[in-house]
Scaffold this motif. Structure first.
Motif, PDB file in Angstrom:
ATOM      1  N   SER A  39      35.301  28.782  35.641  1.00 42.79           N
ATOM      2  CA  SER A  39      34.290  28.432  34.634  1.00 42.79           C
ATOM      3  C   SER A  39      33.881  29.654  33.819  1.00 42.79           C
ATOM      4  N   ALA A  40      33.852  30.843  34.448  1.00 39.58           N
ATOM      5  CA  ALA A  40      33.480  32.046  33.688  1.00 39.58           C
ATOM      6  C   ALA A  40      34.562  32.354  32.654  1.00 39.58           C
ATOM      7  N   GLY A  41      35.821  32.368  33.096  1.00 36.38           N
ATOM      8  CA  GLY A  41      36.923  32.721  32.200  1.00 36.38           C
ATOM      9  C   GLY A  41      37.114  31.711  31.084  1.00 36.38           C
ATOM     10  N   LEU A  58      44.535  34.612  31.199  1.00 34.62           N
ATOM     11  CA  LEU A  58      45.501  34.764  32.301  1.00 34.62           C
ATOM     12  C   LEU A  58      44.969  34.089  33.560  1.00 34.62           C
ATOM     13  N   GLU A  59      45.836  33.409  34.266  1.00 37.31           N
ATOM     14  CA  GLU A  59      45.427  32.769  35.521  1.00 37.31           C
ATOM     15  C   GLU A  59      46.481  33.020  36.593  1.00 37.31           C
ATOM     16  N   LYS A  60      45.998  33.463  37.749  1.00 32.70           N
ATOM     17  CA  LYS A  60      46.869  33.811  38.872  1.00 32.70           C
ATOM     18  C   LYS A  60      47.526  32.575  39.509  1.00 32.70           C
ATOM     19  N   GLY A  66      40.059  27.491  39.278  1.00 32.67           N
ATOM     20  CA  GLY A  66      39.505  28.315  40.353  1.00 32.67           C
ATOM     21  C   GLY A  66      38.643  27.519  41.299  1.00 32.67           C
ATOM     22  N   ASN A  67      37.673  28.190  41.905  1.00 29.56           N
ATOM     23  CA  ASN A  67      36.718  27.476  42.768  1.00 29.56           C
ATOM     24  C   ASN A  67      35.796  26.585  41.934  1.00 29.56           C
ATOM     25  N   SER A  68      35.696  26.897  40.651  1.00 29.83           N
ATOM     26  CA  SER A  68      34.782  26.130  39.791  1.00 29.83           C
ATOM     27  C   SER A  68      35.139  24.645  39.770  1.00 29.83           C
ATOM     28  N   GLN A  69      36.407  24.338  39.930  1.00 29.15           N
ATOM     29  CA  GLN A  69      36.776  22.920  39.854  1.00 29.15           C
ATOM     30  C   GLN A  69      36.244  22.123  41.049  1.00 29.15           C
ATOM     31  N   ALA A  71      33.134  22.859  42.325  1.00 24.40           N
ATOM     32  CA  ALA A  71      31.673  22.939  42.259  1.00 24.40           C
ATOM     33  C   ALA A  71      31.113  21.641  41.669  1.00 24.40           C
ATOM     34  N   GLU A  72      29.799  21.558  41.674  1.00 24.12           N
ATOM     35  CA  GLU A  72      29.194  20.287  41.244  1.00 24.12           C
ATOM     36  C   GLU A  72      28.227  20.431  40.079  1.00 24.12           C
ATOM     37  N   GLY A  73      27.327  21.407  40.188  1.00 26.52           N
ATOM     38  CA  GLY A  73      26.316  21.494  39.147  1.00 26.52           C
ATOM     39  C   GLY A  73      25.894  22.917  38.855  1.00 26.52           C
ATOM     40  N   LEU A  74      25.320  23.114  37.647  1.00 27.06           N
ATOM     41  CA  LEU A  74      24.916  24.441  37.172  1.00 27.06           C
ATOM     42  C   LEU A  74      23.394  24.554  37.137  1.00 27.06           C
ATOM     43  N   PRO A 180      49.178  36.575  37.095  1.00 26.40           N
ATOM     44  CA  PRO A 180      48.022  37.435  37.386  1.00 26.40           C
ATOM     45  C   PRO A 180      48.044  38.741  36.607  1.00 26.40           C
ATOM     46  N   ALA A 181      46.868  39.179  36.199  1.00 26.55           N
ATOM     47  CA  ALA A 181      46.729  40.535  35.670  1.00 26.55           C
ATOM     48  C   ALA A 181      46.888  41.493  36.842  1.00 26.55           C
ATOM     49  N   THR A 182      47.578  42.596  36.615  1.00 21.28           N
ATOM     50  CA  THR A 182      47.788  43.543  37.719  1.00 21.28           C
ATOM     51  C   THR A 182      47.142  44.900  37.452  1.00 21.28           C
ATOM     52  N   ASN A 243      43.144  32.162  47.190  1.00 16.69           N
ATOM     53  CA  ASN A 243      43.803  33.444  46.953  1.00 16.69           C
ATOM     54  C   ASN A 243      43.040  34.343  45.981  1.00 16.69           C
ATOM     55  N   LYS A 244      41.704  34.348  46.101  1.00 15.64           N
ATOM     56  CA  LYS A 244      40.900  35.280  45.307  1.00 15.64           C
ATOM     57  C   LYS A 244      40.746  36.555  46.136  1.00 15.64           C
ATOM     58  N   THR A 245      41.373  37.628  45.682  1.00 16.75           N
ATOM     59  CA  THR A 245      41.452  38.836  46.512  1.00 16.75           C
ATOM     60  C   THR A 245      40.801  40.052  45.836  1.00 16.75           C
ATOM     61  N   GLY A 246      39.875  39.790  44.932  1.00 17.59           N
ATOM     62  CA  GLY A 246      39.131  40.896  44.307  1.00 17.59           C
ATOM     63  C   GLY A 246      39.958  41.689  43.306  1.00 17.59           C
ATOM     64  N   ASP A 247      40.914  41.028  42.654  1.00 13.26           N
ATOM     65  CA  ASP A 247      41.833  41.747  41.758  1.00 13.26           C
ATOM     66  C   ASP A 247      41.091  42.465  40.628  1.00 13.26           C
ATOM     67  N   GLY A 248      40.126  41.800  40.031  1.00 18.08           N
ATOM     68  CA  GLY A 248      39.375  42.406  38.919  1.00 18.08           C
ATOM     69  C   GLY A 248      38.643  43.651  39.393  1.00 18.08           C
ATOM     70  N   GLY A 466      30.902  36.043  35.803  1.00 18.44           N
ATOM     71  CA  GLY A 466      31.069  35.151  36.955  1.00 18.44           C
ATOM     72  C   GLY A 466      30.840  35.861  38.268  1.00 18.44           C
ATOM     73  N   LEU A 467      31.539  35.386  39.279  1.00 15.93           N
ATOM     74  CA  LEU A 467      31.209  35.813  40.628  1.00 15.93           C
ATOM     75  C   LEU A 467      31.598  37.239  40.947  1.00 15.93           C
ATOM     76  N   GLU A 468      32.366  37.902  40.099  1.00 12.51           N
ATOM     77  CA  GLU A 468      32.651  39.279  40.475  1.00 12.51           C
ATOM     78  C   GLU A 468      31.595  40.268  39.980  1.00 12.51           C
ATOM     79  N   ALA A 485      25.123  30.119  40.911  1.00  9.55           N
ATOM     80  CA  ALA A 485      26.414  30.802  40.731  1.00  9.55           C
ATOM     81  C   ALA A 485      27.229  30.173  39.597  1.00  9.55           C
ATOM     82  N   PHE A 486      27.312  28.866  39.613  1.00  7.71           N
ATOM     83  CA  PHE A 486      28.103  28.138  38.610  1.00  7.71           C
ATOM     84  C   PHE A 486      27.467  28.318  37.233  1.00  7.71           C
ATOM     85  N   GLY A 487      26.116  28.217  37.212  1.00  8.34           N
ATOM     86  CA  GLY A 487      25.398  28.407  35.943  1.00  8.34           C
ATOM     87  C   GLY A 487      25.643  29.796  35.386  1.00  8.34           C
TER      88      GLY A 487
HETATM   89  C1  LIG Z   1      33.332  23.207  47.354  1.00  2.00           C
HETATM   90  C2  LIG Z   1      32.535  24.116  46.457  1.00  2.00           C
HETATM   91  C3  LIG Z   1      31.385  23.638  45.834  1.00  2.00           C
HETATM   92  C4  LIG Z   1      30.626  24.484  45.032  1.00  2.00           C
HETATM   93  N1  LIG Z   1      29.513  23.972  44.410  1.00  2.00           N
HETATM   94  C5  LIG Z   1      28.778  24.777  43.617  1.00  2.00           C
HETATM   95  C6  LIG Z   1      27.667  24.256  42.877  1.00  2.00           C
HETATM   96  O1  LIG Z   1      27.419  23.053  42.836  1.00  2.00           O
HETATM   97  N2  LIG Z   1      26.915  25.130  42.165  1.00  2.00           N
HETATM   98  C7  LIG Z   1      27.179  26.479  42.145  1.00  2.00           C
HETATM   99  O2  LIG Z   1      26.421  27.228  41.541  1.00  2.00           O
HETATM  100  N3  LIG Z   1      28.270  26.984  42.751  1.00  2.00           N
HETATM  101  C8  LIG Z   1      29.076  26.167  43.477  1.00  2.00           C
HETATM  102  N4  LIG Z   1      30.203  26.667  44.071  1.00  2.00           N
HETATM  103  C9  LIG Z   1      30.580  28.068  43.820  1.00  2.00           C
HETATM  104  C10 LIG Z   1      31.428  28.113  42.530  1.00  2.00           C
HETATM  105  O3  LIG Z   1      32.755  28.243  42.864  1.00  2.00           O
HETATM  106  C11 LIG Z   1      30.991  29.235  41.648  1.00  2.00           C
HETATM  107  O4  LIG Z   1      29.646  29.004  41.363  1.00  2.00           O
HETATM  108  C12 LIG Z   1      31.653  29.374  40.269  1.00  2.00           C
HETATM  109  O5  LIG Z   1      32.219  28.175  39.897  1.00  2.00           O
HETATM  110  C13 LIG Z   1      32.662  30.481  40.227  1.00  2.00           C
HETATM  111  O6  LIG Z   1      33.138  30.667  38.918  1.00  2.00           O
HETATM  112  P1  LIG Z   1      34.094  31.888  38.538  1.00  2.00           P
HETATM  113  O7  LIG Z   1      34.683  31.544  37.238  1.00  2.00           O
HETATM  114  O8  LIG Z   1      33.373  33.169  38.689  1.00  2.00           O
HETATM  115  O9  LIG Z   1      35.215  31.880  39.688  1.00  2.00           O
HETATM  116  P2  LIG Z   1      36.407  30.854  39.902  1.00  2.00           P
HETATM  117  O10 LIG Z   1      36.074  29.516  39.413  1.00  2.00           O
HETATM  118  O11 LIG Z   1      36.829  30.942  41.319  1.00  2.00           O
HETATM  119  O12 LIG Z   1      37.554  31.434  38.968  1.00  2.00           O
HETATM  120  C14 LIG Z   1      38.207  32.655  39.199  1.00  2.00           C
HETATM  121  C15 LIG Z   1      39.648  32.501  38.744  1.00  2.00           C
HETATM  122  O13 LIG Z   1      40.267  33.769  38.647  1.00  2.00           O
HETATM  123  C16 LIG Z   1      41.611  33.630  39.061  1.00  2.00           C
HETATM  124  N5  LIG Z   1      42.163  34.957  39.388  1.00  2.00           N
HETATM  125  C17 LIG Z   1      41.965  35.714  40.483  1.00  2.00           C
HETATM  126  N6  LIG Z   1      42.644  36.870  40.382  1.00  2.00           N
HETATM  127  C18 LIG Z   1      43.292  36.840  39.194  1.00  2.00           C
HETATM  128  C19 LIG Z   1      44.174  37.734  38.520  1.00  2.00           C
HETATM  129  N7  LIG Z   1      44.551  38.901  39.056  1.00  2.00           N
HETATM  130  N8  LIG Z   1      44.670  37.374  37.309  1.00  2.00           N
HETATM  131  C20 LIG Z   1      44.347  36.177  36.745  1.00  2.00           C
HETATM  132  N9  LIG Z   1      43.529  35.290  37.361  1.00  2.00           N
HETATM  133  C21 LIG Z   1      42.986  35.623  38.556  1.00  2.00           C
HETATM  134  C22 LIG Z   1      41.495  32.699  40.248  1.00  2.00           C
HETATM  135  O14 LIG Z   1      42.733  32.134  40.617  1.00  2.00           O
HETATM  136  C23 LIG Z   1      40.493  31.684  39.718  1.00  2.00           C
HETATM  137  O15 LIG Z   1      41.122  30.637  39.030  1.00  2.00           O
HETATM  138  C24 LIG Z   1      31.017  25.835  44.850  1.00  2.00           C
HETATM  139  C25 LIG Z   1      32.201  26.315  45.444  1.00  2.00           C
HETATM  140  C26 LIG Z   1      32.960  25.467  46.223  1.00  2.00           C
HETATM  141  C27 LIG Z   1      34.217  26.022  46.837  1.00  2.00           C
END
Ligand SMILES: Cc1cc2nc3c(=O)[nH]c(=O)nc-3n(C[C@H](O)[C@H](O)[C@H](O)COP(=O)(O)OP(=O)(O)OC[C@H]3O[C@@H](n4cnc5c(N)ncnc54)[C@H](O)[C@@H]3O)c2cc1C
Length: 505
Positions: A39-41, A58-60, A66-69, A71-74, A180-182, A243-248, A466-468, A485-487
């Motif tokens: 959701s951040a990207g 870019l997407e790995k 990601g995990n955003s798919q 999630a439920e609400g912001l 993935p970005a390296t 497979n989120k391993t802190g690449d950024g 986002g989460l990083e 987090a999602f918001g």
């Molecule tokens: C079951 C579940 C329910 C949740 N419900 C909620 C909720 O209701 N509300 C809430 O606030 N939070 C919720 N969360 C947490 C939610 O995942 C985060 O809030 C938020 O969606 C994360 O967004 P993000 O874009 O930072 O990370 P992500 O959505 O995880 O996206 C990161 C992306 O980066 C990609 N990536 C990693 N490394 C690389 C690389 N080297 N190169 C390219 N791409 C890379 C990953 O593959 C991934 O697609 C939930 C999580 C889970 C698992």
């Protein structure tokens, strides 16, 4: 983007919407590179393209979201949706409550900006056809949770991802999955692009005016959970590993970024042979009316802390062997099947869900002699099966039943709504463990979402979202403000893009 297709400067390859295919060892020139399509990207990519910038996303993984798919609400406060419901919480109240409950161990400016801009961000998402509804997650939470109700027939996080991906495609964003970005490319101390590698081993040098890291932290790397998060990865596990391993974080620290404090979105749960994630039996582990004991057979908290999932994860993890047992009886099973559950697992298994499949789940777990679930005719027998001292468990259950009779819990002051005696025909124990939805943090950013170096100076051309991002939450995730987090992921992605675009003028 004015043109639907991006013409590469270095090759006669033309990319179509969202389905890029480049030649090997390609050089690409663009305005903005976004790393990670959660959701951040995606929010960053769409916002950047709306501001007229050429964007490569870019997407790995082989899929976006990601995990955003999952999630439920912001989180948002004082949004248009709150206004129409006459919700009383103000931005000022929300910010003050947040900062106090996080013991001021957070960035005050970025949190204030987020609280102030959270409602407008939901309106921006809605302007892309994503529909919302506000829900209160459990009785102790505020009406901040803006659930995705619908986007072209899809709800929750998957709906937001679909909506943002459609918008990105329409705006001509080039999305490269399984790529993935390296490494970051730098010139004279400025970030001027990234190197990426696809699944076939092709390398891409992507030159850009700015890079936004949105790769979602490090939670799926147990070694980093131990070293950066200071948690035992055996007792503190990622529940939806992708497979989120802190690449950024790794890429940025390699060029001088500071590694900031990290945290987790913890939650309680269960596991064991024959127990499926989010099954009816799994949902019982989240219920506030269970009796919780540790491996000594002692009660250790007010079990209605399960209404605050990240605090519950702490309580379980704090036991010396990082687990506990939820004890319940046949009356509990009847209640869950007929009246429905008191504590929802978000809206994935909403409050009030009648666990119609619970008996079958129980049969399945017992049939494989699950290590995470046991049934017995007496408390002593149950104690033997879960390897806790029978005398202790019998005494704990007897004392708890007295507490239920009195409707007063002198030990932990548990909410009397959830005081139900354990005296049914059969007794059950379900293993309780601690998990996390995601790690949270790793890079320190300023108010403009620029990544800071070890001297606390912005690294030109480098942003994170986002989460990083560190310092948005303290050691325990603030689930009292549902959706934080999602918001923040969507909000910070967008605002990183706005700031990056500003510097390109
Ligand atoms: C079951 C579940 C329910 C949740 N419900 C909620 C909720 O209701 N509300 C809430 O606030 N939070 C919720 N969360 C947490 C939610 O995942 C985060 O809030 C938020 O969606 C994360 O967004 P993000 O874009 O930072 O990370 P992500 O959505 O995880 O996206 C990161 C992306 O980066 C990609 N990536 C990693 N490394 C690389 C690389 N080297 N190169 C390219 N791409 C890379 C990953 O593959 C991934 O697609 C939930 C999580 C889970 C698992």
């Amino acid at each position: 983007m004015s043109s639907p297709a991006i013409k590469l400067l270095t090759a006669s390859v033309v990319l179509c919407f969202g389905c890029a295919s480049f030649a090997a060892n390609q050089t690409i020139n663009t305005d903005l590179v976004v790393v990670g399509a959660g959701s951040a990207g995606l929010s960053a990519a769409v916002q950047g393209a709306e501001l007229g910038k050429k964007v490569v996303l870019l997407e790995k993984n082989p899929y976006v979201g990601g995990n955003s798919q999952h999630a439920e609400g912001l989180f948002a406060v004082d949004s248009e949706w709150n206004r129409l419901r006459s919700d009383p919480l103000t931005r000022q109240q929300a910010y003050e409550a947040f900062i106090k409950k996080q013991n001021h161990l957070v960035d005050p400016y970025k949190n204030k900006d987020f609280v102030e801009g959270s409602g407008e961000n939901i309106s921006w998402l809605a302007s892309h056809g994503i529909e919302f509804e506000v829900r209160r997650e459990t009785p102790d939470k505020d009406n901040t949770w803006h659930i995705i109700k619908n986007y072209k027939g899809t709800n929750h996080g998957a709906g937001l991802i679909k909506g943002m991906k459609d918008a990105a495609d329409k705006l001509g964003v080039t999305t490269m999955v399984s790529t993935p970005a390296t490494d970051l490319i730098t010139k004279d101390g400025k970030v001027v692009g990234v190197v990426a590698k696809d699944a076939k081993g092709n390398t891409y040098t992507i030159n850009s005016k700015a890079v936004i890291l949105a790769s979602g932290s490090f939670g799926d790397d147990p070694q980093k959970v131990k070293e950066w998060g200071h948690r035992d990865p055996e007792g503190w596990k990622s529940s939806v590993p992708i497979n989120k391993t802190g690449d950024g974080i790794v890429m940025a620290t390699k060029i001088g970024a500071e590694r900031g404090p990290v945290s987790f979105i913890g939650h309680l749960g269960t596991e064991g042979k024959g127990i499926k994630f989010l099954s009816n039996l799994y949902a019982v582990s989240w219920q506030p009316f269970n009796l919780w004991v540790n491996s000594d057979g002692q009660r250790f908290t007010d079990e209605s802390t399960s209404n605050a999932f990240s605090e519950a994860a702490n309580g379980i993890y704090a036991q010396h062997d990082h687990y506990g047992w939820a004890i319940f009886d046949t009356n509990t099973i009847d209640y869950c099947m007929t009246k429905g559950i008191d504590s929802g697992i978000g809206v994935l298994v909403p409050v009030g869900t009648q666990l119609k499949n619970l008996q079958q789940d129980i049969k399945d777990a017992l049939a494989v002699d699950s290590d995470g679930f046991k049934e017995a005719d007496s408390i002593a027998e149950l104690a033997k099966k879960i390897n806790v001292p029978a005398k202790n468990l019998e005494a704990t259950v007897a004392e708890y039943n007295k507490t239920c009779e009195l409707q007063h819990d002198p030990m932990f002051l548990k909410d009397r709504r959830y005081l139900k005696p354990i005296n049914g025909k059969k007794y059950y124990a379900l293993k309780l463990k601690s998990y996390f939805f995601s790690a949270y943090g790793g890079l320190v950013t300023n108010r403009q979402h620029q990544v800071l170096d070890t001297h606390h100076k912005p690294i030109p051309g480098l942003y994170a979202a986002g989460l990083e991002v560190s310092n948005m939450v303290g050691p325990t995730y603030p689930d009292f403000f549902s959706g934080h987090a999602f918001g923040f992921a969507s909000y910070s992605g967008r605002h990183a893009a706005i700031n990056a675009a500003e510097t390109m003028k």
